[in-house]
Design an enzyme around this catalytic site. Structure first.
Site: not given
Length: 523
Positions: A123, A209
């Protein structure tokens, strides 16, 4: 603290090992932590503890280093996930009181000495939590005989608003508060995981991520030294952190958006959290076509250097590391919000590349090169391949090469198995490998490929992560030999319909973008 710990031991009749308590007509596992006793539940043949508090309410420590919670003596039920950091979007149960972690273990008892796999969610640095069903650790813990942990920590402005230059006495560590949260969680693991059956000397970090980027940042943070023994990053790189000048520009713009004077620490401490979230729609003063970026800052305190520039961090040179990316990173990163990119014309392709590659290279040269590399591909296919190579894969190349020059033990993978949804339109996009690593291909948010291949690939990838956690090496009996990554050959394991090792896959694309400097987004 020691008095309270002894009192808690006496109150529940234990000696630092797991006990049991009667709850709901069945015996549930109870573990005494350094903060106090917690009670979980038995599920799926193991034990799970959700929402264990590792830090105090950050509303009372906004923008400063986290604090340990006040100790407790009564057993606390740890059966529901704790709150996520405040953020934009639909993440449920948000609160500044967000420093919680979750533990899955085959047996909540000291003496197991199992490897520990701690996952840091993605995120970017803006959103998400460790409570997503996709990160449920039950299957991974059972399959690998490991302890799995997920965590929540402060995000966006709450975790990375850099106030050290404007309010140094009040908020010297604010630019990396979210990283300090993770370090506090790792301290908790070091002190407590043995009581949950884990080995504090074998703590592997893995993250996708933004989670991978947070790990890369920790690898260069002196305060994190010795808190983990191996790492795996999945489509997540942090070559450079935000410099102090850009961090100052963002902070000044954000305070102006809030209507708070640059030296008014009291006003900032009391502003409602909802106003801080609303202000996150601000245009970034460094890259004004995008919303404001908050991420780690080279502040001279947590970070005295950039994470992977000008070289790999020497303090982590001996730490075994897996670095992975997916074949089609930007098909969902860009294609979700801009589906028209799938149907580009040749005339529109150069302009689209100029907007999205995030590096200063002639887009017409890129189009010409890719048409030569892949003459049968459409403009849309070339767009997603080139943006993946230019902005999403490039940081991993930089980090893997830096590690190889350093001689560190590192292994590289590319995930190729396409997501089967919509006829394979999305290819193997960003996030596709998460469900495979957790053995959770049936969970919401998973991106499973063809049934004939998906389970085998899931066993192969999760097995590699388990092996890294257990042995410091990803090789296991379920995959061909995975050689270490070197500059000479750029060995890469491909996880697709077949699993195999290749030398310098997409070398032509890598070489094309190597001619221009890499600039980490947000730094």
């Amino acid at each position: 603290m020691q008095v309270n710990r002894r009192a808690a031991l006496a109150a529940i009749g234990g000696a630092g090992i797991a006990l049991t308590a009667r709850a709901g007509g069945r015996e549930d596992p109870v573990v005494l932590t350094t903060n106090g006793p917690v009670c979980g539940v038995h599920e799926s043949g193991g034990a799970v503890f959700r929402g264990i508090r590792y830090g105090a309410d950050t509303a009372t420590t906004r923008f400063v280093r986290p604090r340990r919670p006040a100790p407790w003596q009564e057993t606390v039920r740890a059966v529901s996930y704790g709150a996520a950091s405040p953020q934009r979007g639909s993440e449920p149960d948000q609160s500044e009181d967000c420093l919680f972690l979750n533990v899955w273990t085959p047996e909540a008892r000291a003496g197991g000495n199992r490897p520990v796999m701690l996952y840091i969610h993605g995120g970017a640095y803006n959103s998400g939590s460790g409570s997503d069903a996709l990160y449920d650790g039950a299957r991974l813990a059972a399959r690998g005989d490991v302890v799995v942990i997920t965590i929540n920590h402060r995000l966006n402005a709450f975790g990375y608003l850099s106030l050290g230059q404007l309010m140094p006495d009040a908020y010297p560590d604010s630019g990396n508060a979210g990283q300090w949260d993770i370090i506090l969680a790792l301290d908790w693991v070091k002190e407590n995981v043995a009581s949950f059956g884990g080995d504090p000397g074998r703590v592997m970090l893995f993250g996708q991520s933004g989670g991978g980027a947070k790990i890369a940042t920790l690898m260069a943070a002196p305060a994190a030294r010795g808190l983990f023994h191996s790492v795996a990053t999945m489509s997540g790189q942090q070559v450079t952190a935000s410099g102090p000048l850009n961090a100052h520009r963002r902070t000044a713009a954000f305070l102006d958006r809030l209507g708070i004077a640059q030296g008014d620490a009291a006003a900032l401490a009391s502003v409602p959290a909802a106003r801080i979230i609303e202000a996150l729609d601000l245009r970034d003063p460094v890259n004004p076509e995008f919303q404001i970026y908050f991420g780690p800052v080279m502040d001279g305190r947590l970070l005295t250097r950039h994470p992977f520039w000008p070289d790999a961090p020497p303090q982590s040179s001996a730490i075994p590391m897996i670095l992975g990316n997916t074949l089609d990173e930007t098909r969902n990163l860009i294609g979700r919000g801009a589906p028209e990119m799938f149907d580009l014309s040749w005339g529109d392709l150069p302009g689209a590349l100029a907007r999205h590659m995030r590096c200063d290279i002639d887009p017409y040269e890129v189009v010409s090169a890719y048409r030569g590399f892949y003459p049968d591909r459409s403009p849309g296919e070339i767009f997603f391949a080139a943006t993946t190579a230019a902005r999403s894969w490039r940081g991993q190349v930089e980090e893997a090469d830096a590690r190889a020059r350093e001689g560190g033990p590192n292994w590289v993978y590319r995930f190729d198995l396409p997501w089967a949804a919509e006829g394979g339109r999305w290819g193997a996009p960003h996030m596709v490998d998460i469900g495979y690593a957790f053995l959770n291909l049936d969970q919401p948010g998973a991106m499973p490929g063809e049934r004939a291949h998906a389970l085998r690939v899931s066993n192969a990838l999760s097995g590699a992560f388990i092996s890294l956690a257990r042995n410091g090496d990803p090789n296991h009996s379920g995959i061909p030999h995975w050689p270490r990554h070197t500059i000479a050959a750029r060995e890469t394991m491909i996880f697709g319909k077949t699993v195999y090792a290749a030398n310098d896959p997409r070398g032509n694309e890598r070489a094309l973008f190597a001619k221009v400097p890499f600039i980490q987004w947000g730094s």
